[in-house]
Design an enzyme around this catalytic site. Structure first.
Site, PDB file in Angstrom:
ATOM      1  N   ARG A 265      -5.388   4.398  -8.390  1.00  0.00           N
ATOM      2  CA  ARG A 265      -5.160   5.216  -7.211  1.00  0.00           C
ATOM      3  C   ARG A 265      -3.651   5.340  -7.006  1.00  0.00           C
ATOM      4  NH1 ARG A 265      -6.259   1.872  -2.462  1.00  0.00           N
ATOM      5  NH2 ARG A 265      -3.989   1.850  -2.261  1.00  0.00           N
ATOM      6  N   HIS A 269      -4.300   4.228   0.216  1.00  0.00           N
ATOM      7  CA  HIS A 269      -5.744   4.280   0.446  1.00  0.00           C
ATOM      8  C   HIS A 269      -6.129   5.543   1.207  1.00  0.00           C
ATOM      9  CE1 HIS A 269      -9.806   2.969   1.309  1.00  0.00           C
ATOM     10  NE2 HIS A 269      -9.569   3.059   2.597  1.00  0.00           N
ATOM     11  N   TYR A 278       1.384  -3.977  -0.238  1.00  0.00           N
ATOM     12  CA  TYR A 278       0.573  -4.829  -1.111  1.00  0.00           C
ATOM     13  C   TYR A 278       0.696  -4.519  -2.595  1.00  0.00           C
ATOM     14  CZ  TYR A 278      -2.607  -0.816  -0.401  1.00  0.00           C
ATOM     15  OH  TYR A 278      -3.143   0.438  -0.292  1.00  0.00           O
TER      16      TYR A 278
END
Length: 368
Positions: A265, A269, A278
Site C-alpha cells: 500500500r 491507510h 509507523y
C-alpha cells in the site's frame, strides 16, 4: 486413507515455496513455475489500460477528499495489478465481493465511478445495484464479506449457475474469525469460491510480522483443506495467470482456492491516516521501485506490444475519465432527508413514524 495418500493430498494444497512470478521488477522476463500458462497479449494490454485508468481514478478520488467531496477514501495505489487481475480473471456472470479498498476493481468491473464513490461520500447505501453488477457492497467490517461470498457461491451452485465468486480481503482481515470460518465452510461445501488476499504488509498501522508467524498467509488455507498459492502481487502477468487458474479450478468443481498476493500500500491507510508514524520512507522507496504499472509498461515495451503512442493514448483516456468523474462529483447531489426512515423496518414502527413527523414539522417551521 494411507499415509502416502494423505501426504499427496496435503502436497496438492500447498502454495509454491516462493511467490509465483513472470516479470521481475525491472520488467524483464523470469522463468515461471510449471502449471500457469502466460496470459494472452490482448489481456495484458487490456490490463495495462485498466491499470492506467485505475491509478488516475485513485489519484482523483484522493483529491476529492481534500476538496470535501468525499468523507474518506482508502487508496489502493501500488495494488493496481491485484485490483485489475482480480476483475479480469472473472467472467461476466461471476460475482465479486470487495472490501472498502477495492474501488479501482469496481471501476474496472464496469460499475459507474460516481456510484462506486457514493458510500465513501457518506450516503446511506452502496450506490450501485449489486444484483445488476454482480458486485456485492464494498465491505468495511473486516472479513465479513468472505462468509457472504461462500454463501453466495453455494446458492449459485444450487440454482444451477456455473458461476464463481471471488472475495477480496486484506492481510489484516485474515486475522479475523470470519475469514477462518469462511475457509472451513467453503472447503466442507466444496464451494466455487476464490479467496484473494492482497497482502499489502499493514493492517492500518500493524505490520504483518505482528499479525502472524506463518511463512505466508497462503498457508492458512491448507489446514482447512483449501488449495492455496502465493504470487508476486505487483506482477500483473503472474497475478492474472494464477487467478485465472484459481477461478477455473473453482468453476470445474474442484473447490475453493486461496491466493495470496504480495503487494504494498503506497499511500496511507486512508486520507485520515499518517503513515509516517509507523513506517519509514526508505521502505516506501523500496516498493516504489517495484511499481506494478511501471513494471508492466516496461515489459510490454520490451516485447514490442506497447510504444509511446500507446502510452499517450492510455494516459489521455485516463485524464478524460478523471475529468468526467470530477465534474460529476462536483455537482451537488439532490437529497431527500426523509430517505433516512426508509428500509429501517419492513413496516415503520410508531417510534419511527413519530421521528419522521417531528422532522417534517421542523422543516416546515424553517420554511415558514
Amino acid at each position: 486413507m494411507s499415509v502416502r495418500t494423505e501426504r499427496q493430498v496435503a502436497d496438492g494444497l500447498l502454495p509454491s515455496p516462493v511467490p509465483v512470478r513472470f516479470v521481475a521488477e525491472d520488467g524483464t522476463t523470469v522463468e515461471p513455475p510449471a502449471g500457469y500458462p502466460a496470459p494472452e497479449d490482448e489481456r495484458l494490454l487490456d490490463a495495462y489500460h485498466r491499470m492506467v485508468v485505475g491509478r488516475r481514478f485513485d489519484r482523483q478520488a484522493t483529491a476529492l477528499t481534500k476538496q470535501g467531496r468525499l468523507a474518506v477514501y482508502p487508496s489502493s495505489r501500488g495494488q493496481e495489478a491485484c485490483q485489475i487481475a482480480g476483475v479480469l480473471a472473472l467472467g461476466e456472470d461471476d460475482w465479486l465481493f470487495p472490501t472498502y479498498r477495492d474501488s479501482v476493481a469496481l471501476v474496472a468491473r464496469g460499475v459507474d465511478p460516481v456510484e462506486v464513490l457514493t458510500l465513501l461520500r457518506g450516503d446511506w447505501h452502496c450506490g450501485y445495484d449489486p444484483a445488476a453488477t454482480r458486485v456485492a457492497p464494498q465491505c468495511t467490517p473486516l472479513a465479513t464479506q468472505t462468509v457472504h461470498a461462500v454463501g453466495m457461491a453455494e446458492a449459485l451452485r444450487r440454482k444451477g449457475e456455473n458461476a464463481v465468486v471471488m472475495a477480496f480481503i486484506g492481510d489484516g482481515g485474515t486475522s479475523e474469525g470470519d475469514f477462518h470460518e469462511a475457509l472451513n465452510y467453503a472447503a466442507v461445501l466444496n464451494a466455487p469460491v476464490v479467496f484473494f488476499v492482497q497482502n499489502n504488509k499493514y493492517a492500518i498501522s500493524v505490520p504483518l510480522a505482528k499479525q502472524t508467524a506463518a511463512p505466508a498467509l497462503a498457508y492458512k488455507g491448507v489446514g482447512y483443506g483449501v488449495r492455496s498459492e502465493q504470487v508476486d502481487g505487483n506482477d500483473v502477468v503472474a497475478t492474472l495467470a494464477v487467478l485465472t487458474a484459481a477461478v477455473e479450478n473453482a468453476r470445474t468443481g474442484n473447490g475453493p482456492f486461496l491466493v495470496e498476493a504480495h503487494t504494498y500500500r503506497m499511500d496511507a491507510h486512508t486520507n485520515a491516516d499518517d503513515a509516517t508514524r509507523y513506517r519509514q520512507a526508505e521502505e516506501v522507496e523500496k516498493w516504489e521501485a517495484a511499481d506494478p504499472l511501471a513494471r508492466l509498461e516496461t515489459y510490454l515495451r520490451g516485447r514490442g506490444l506497447l510504444d509511446d503512442r500507446g502510452v499517450a493514448a492510455a494516459s489521455e483516456a485516463a485524464e478524460d475519465f478523471a475529468a468526467r468523474l470530477r465534474d460529476a462529483m462536483n455537482a451537488d447531489a439532490e437529497t431527500d432527508p426523509f430517505e433516512m426512515f426508509d428500509h429501517v423496518f419492513a413496516a415503520p414502527t410508531p417510534q419511527l413514524r413519530e421521528q419522521r413527523d417531528l422532522l417534517a414539522s421542523e422543516l416546515n417551521a424553517r420554511e415558514a
